[in-house]
Design a protein around this motif. Structure first.
Motif, PDB file in Angstrom:
ATOM      1  N   GLU A 129       0.818  -1.113  -0.079  1.00 34.03           N
ATOM      2  CA  GLU A 129       0.163  -0.125   0.107  1.00 34.03           C
ATOM      3  C   GLU A 129       1.035   1.262  -0.124  1.00 34.03           C
ATOM      4  N   ILE A 130       1.882   1.332   0.768  1.00 33.61           N
ATOM      5  CA  ILE A 130       2.797   2.303   0.860  1.00 33.61           C
ATOM      6  C   ILE A 130       3.531   2.555  -0.488  1.00 33.61           C
ATOM      7  N   MET A 131       3.917   1.579  -1.288  1.00 35.56           N
ATOM      8  CA  MET A 131       4.546   1.729  -2.547  1.00 35.56           C
ATOM      9  C   MET A 131       3.623   2.278  -3.563  1.00 35.56           C
ATOM     10  N   ARG A 132       2.299   2.168  -3.293  1.00 38.43           N
ATOM     11  CA  ARG A 132       1.233   2.804  -4.228  1.00 38.43           C
ATOM     12  C   ARG A 132       0.987   4.243  -3.895  1.00 38.43           C
ATOM     13  N   GLU A 133       1.427   4.698  -2.601  1.00 44.75           N
ATOM     14  CA  GLU A 133       1.204   5.970  -2.637  1.00 44.75           C
ATOM     15  C   GLU A 133       1.708   6.774  -3.442  1.00 44.75           C
ATOM     16  N   PRO A 134       1.297   8.062  -3.809  1.00 44.15           N
ATOM     17  CA  PRO A 134       1.802   9.152  -4.867  1.00 44.15           C
ATOM     18  C   PRO A 134       2.896   9.761  -3.895  1.00 44.15           C
ATOM     19  N   GLY A 135       4.167  10.131  -4.743  1.00 46.24           N
ATOM     20  CA  GLY A 135       5.227  10.738  -4.277  1.00 46.24           C
ATOM     21  C   GLY A 135       6.225  10.039  -3.739  1.00 46.24           C
ATOM     22  N   GLN A 136       7.350  10.041  -4.142  1.00 50.58           N
ATOM     23  CA  GLN A 136       8.384   9.215  -3.652  1.00 50.58           C
ATOM     24  C   GLN A 136       8.828   9.621  -2.041  1.00 50.58           C
ATOM     25  N   THR A 137       8.816  10.968  -1.910  1.00 49.60           N
ATOM     26  CA  THR A 137       9.136  11.342  -0.355  1.00 49.60           C
ATOM     27  C   THR A 137       8.073  10.809   0.494  1.00 49.60           C
ATOM     28  N   ALA A 138       6.679  11.185   0.230  1.00 53.46           N
ATOM     29  CA  ALA A 138       5.800  10.386   1.017  1.00 53.46           C
ATOM     30  C   ALA A 138       5.986   8.986   1.339  1.00 53.46           C
ATOM     31  N   ARG A 139       6.330   8.182   0.363  1.00 57.38           N
ATOM     32  CA  ARG A 139       6.442   6.584   0.466  1.00 57.38           C
ATOM     33  C   ARG A 139       7.973   6.449   1.368  1.00 57.38           C
ATOM     34  N   LEU A 140       8.633   7.333   1.261  1.00 55.41           N
ATOM     35  CA  LEU A 140      10.069   7.133   2.038  1.00 55.41           C
ATOM     36  C   LEU A 140       9.553   7.373   3.599  1.00 55.41           C
ATOM     37  N   GLN A 141       9.180   8.693   3.939  1.00 57.13           N
ATOM     38  CA  GLN A 141       8.514   8.885   5.016  1.00 57.13           C
ATOM     39  C   GLN A 141       7.553   7.924   5.682  1.00 57.13           C
ATOM     40  N   ALA A 142       6.610   7.325   4.761  1.00 57.09           N
ATOM     41  CA  ALA A 142       5.832   6.152   5.370  1.00 57.09           C
ATOM     42  C   ALA A 142       6.632   4.891   5.867  1.00 57.09           C
ATOM     43  N   LEU A 143       7.481   4.481   4.817  1.00 57.39           N
ATOM     44  CA  LEU A 143       8.354   3.280   5.523  1.00 57.39           C
ATOM     45  C   LEU A 143       9.177   3.500   6.649  1.00 57.39           C
ATOM     46  N   ILE A 144       9.816   4.685   6.732  1.00 57.08           N
ATOM     47  CA  ILE A 144      10.469   4.975   7.922  1.00 57.08           C
ATOM     48  C   ILE A 144       9.611   4.917   8.926  1.00 57.08           C
ATOM     49  N   ASP A 145       8.320   5.619   9.086  1.00 55.11           N
ATOM     50  CA  ASP A 145       7.391   5.302  10.032  1.00 55.11           C
ATOM     51  C   ASP A 145       6.850   4.098  10.350  1.00 55.11           C
ATOM     52  N   MET A 146       6.744   3.266   9.511  1.00 53.42           N
ATOM     53  CA  MET A 146       6.257   1.951   9.451  1.00 53.42           C
ATOM     54  C   MET A 146       7.450   1.050  10.173  1.00 53.42           C
ATOM     55  N   TYR A 147       8.606   1.046   9.680  1.00 52.55           N
ATOM     56  CA  TYR A 147       9.601   0.426  10.417  1.00 52.55           C
ATOM     57  C   TYR A 147       9.948   0.908  11.921  1.00 52.55           C
ATOM     58  N   ALA A 148       9.879   2.205  11.967  1.00 55.13           N
ATOM     59  CA  ALA A 148      10.309   2.639  13.524  1.00 55.13           C
ATOM     60  C   ALA A 148       9.107   1.857  14.563  1.00 55.13           C
ATOM     61  N   GLY A 149       8.026   1.604  14.209  1.00 57.11           N
ATOM     62  CA  GLY A 149       7.109   0.978  15.095  1.00 57.11           C
ATOM     63  C   GLY A 149       7.157  -0.485  15.163  1.00 57.11           C
ATOM     64  N   MET A 150       8.173  -1.064  14.660  1.00 61.82           N
ATOM     65  CA  MET A 150       8.307  -2.630  14.564  1.00 61.82           C
ATOM     66  C   MET A 150       9.328  -3.110  15.457  1.00 61.82           C
TER      67      MET A 150
END
Length: 457
Positions: A70-91
């Motif tokens: 889902e994150i990889m389908r989000e528009p904008g490379q910067t938004a994807r990058l931040q979303a992945l950082i946020d996701m991995y931060a909580g794991m």
């Protein structure tokens, strides 16, 4: 995520080579009194269950509820990058291991982006777990380990260094020109450690074996030069000749970024190869902001590799805004390797003014400048008329370069007009039988990639 994120685009899981780093935002490692005491009494690794962040932000929680797909389908490379950082931060480590198993299902570009973030985060909370996982990744693990090691060192250099020295075989092959990852493992650790405690990093680096010591010490000095160039210079003065010259080059580059005049004054106190290398690095930095001012200092350099490197750097930056001026300047320079510099210029010029680039080539006498410019022009001008491009390729004076350029262009023509290209190849006196066979085979493997040569570098 408040720890450093090392983005080493070393094609971690897909077998690519090289890499570069994006971002380092600091960390909160346990302090060490000195390199020696740190190695004698390393900080105790925290239990895995305690390594996850105590609190997860609302944004991290929201990201964790989404899938990587889902994150990889989000528009904008910067938004994807931040979303992945946020996701991995909580794991925690187990969740990251589960996510790592999903990477192979992503397209290549997405896999690279996700994997460097994932392994960077994993290394900050469970580095040995991340390294253990990389051992089962085959070739991909060779590209993951530099990212893991650097990220570990950015938050806990004491234990990263201890593990590295106790398990050298796990990092065999890392290093510039020796395998994936760019820097040697000792260099990665030393550089990260120096950001936190340069004295401890230097003590550790000096205790390494002869093969690793020099690179690690130079890395510490380079990092120190960004904040205290005078102290870095004093440390470099104690090194052997080869390491000293490299260290002086690093200092000059770092110092020139903040105070070119001070760096230049210091460089004038040096002598020999060390001075030449340092001045070349400083000129390269100046070229980023004022290429013509940098060009005026080239005369201070003696003939040799340092001068050629500075000419290349100046030409590359100058050509971004004035490729014609840069090309004329390169052509007027006495250099042992003008080809590398003119290739940089043509790379920018063809995209800005194709006609002007061609006119420059046609105005040049036979020789390396013209040959190199022609090869770069042909490589960049993929939409040019094949017959005209072949006529230009035939003017290259060096036999090997001419054959390569003709072969590359003819292979491209084969895909556009096979009959015309075949007729040209069969009648050509510039191509040997082996080259003709390669072109005429037209086996669909990319054609002109087989004839790339220096022009495409």
């Amino acid at each position: 995520m408040n720890q450093s994120i090392t983005i080493g685009l070393a094609a971690l899981l897909v077998g690519g080579a090289g890499g570069f780093i994006i971002g380092n935002s600091g960390g909160s490692p346990e302090d060490a009194d000195s390199g020696n005491s740190a190695m004698q009494a390393p900080a105790k690794l925290r239990p895995k269950s305690d390594r996850a962040d105590d609190r997860v932000s609302d944004r991290s929680a929201r990201a964790g509820a989404r899938s990587m797909e889902e994150i990889m389908r989000e528009p904008g490379q910067t938004a994807r990058l931040q979303a992945l950082i946020d996701m991995y931060a909580g794991m925690d480590a187990d969740q990251l291991a589960e996510e790592a198993g999903k990477l192979d299902g992503l397209p290549m570009s997405d896999r690279i982006l996700a994997s460097v973030l994932l392994f960077s985060r994993w290394a900050e909370i469970d580095p040995q777990g991340a390294l253990a996982y990389s051992k089962d990744m085959g070739m991909g693990g060779m590209f993951a380990r530099p990212t893991i090691l650097r990220s570990w060192a950015s938050v806990d250099p004491v234990n990263a260094a201890k593990y590295f020295t106790e398990n050298p075989s796990e990092f065999a092959g890392m290093g510039r020109g020796r395998g994936p990852g760019g820097d040697d493992g000792a260099e990665l650790i030393a550089r990260e450690w120096a950001k936190l405690d340069p004295d401890a990093a230097l003590a550790w680096a000096n205790g390494l074996d002869e093969r690793s010591r020099g690179d690690a010490v130079v890395s510490v000095i380079s990092e120190l030069a960004a904040s205290d160039p005078s102290r870095a210079a004093a440390l470099a003065a104690t090194l052997g000749e080869g390491d000293q010259a490299r260290a002086y080059g690093e200092i000059a580059e770092q110092w020139a970024r903040t105070d070119f005049a001070a760096a230049e004054a210091w460089i004038q106190t040096l002598s020999g190869d060390a001075k030449q290398r340092a001045l070349s690095e400083a000129i390269g930095v100046l070229a980023n902001s004022d290429p013509q001012a940098a060009a005026s200092r080239i005369a201070s350099l003696e003939a040799g590799d340092s001068r050629d490197r500075a000419i290349r750097d100046v030409a590359s930056e100058w050509s971004r805004t004035d490729p014609a001026g840069a090309a004329s300047w390169v052509a007027s320079q006495e250099t042992e390797d003008p080809g590398d510099a003119i290739r940089r210029v043509m790379g920018n010029w063809v995209s800005q003014d194709q006609a002007g680039a061609l006119a420059f080539i046609e105005s040049q006498p036979a020789g390396e400048v013209r040959d190199s410019a022609t090869q770069s022009y042909l490589w960049m001008n993929r939409d040019g008329d094949p017959a005209e491009s072949l006529a230009l390729a035939e003017t290259i004076s060096d036999e090997r370069d001419r054959s390569r350029a003709v072969g590359m262009t003819a292979a491209r023509w084969m895909r556009e007009d096979e009959a015309a290209a075949r007729a040209y190849v069969e009648s050509s006196t510039l191509l040997d039988d082996q080259m003709k066979e390669r072109i005429l085979s037209n086996d669909g493997d990319g054609g002109d990639r087989r004839f790339g040569g220096r022009g495409g570098r």
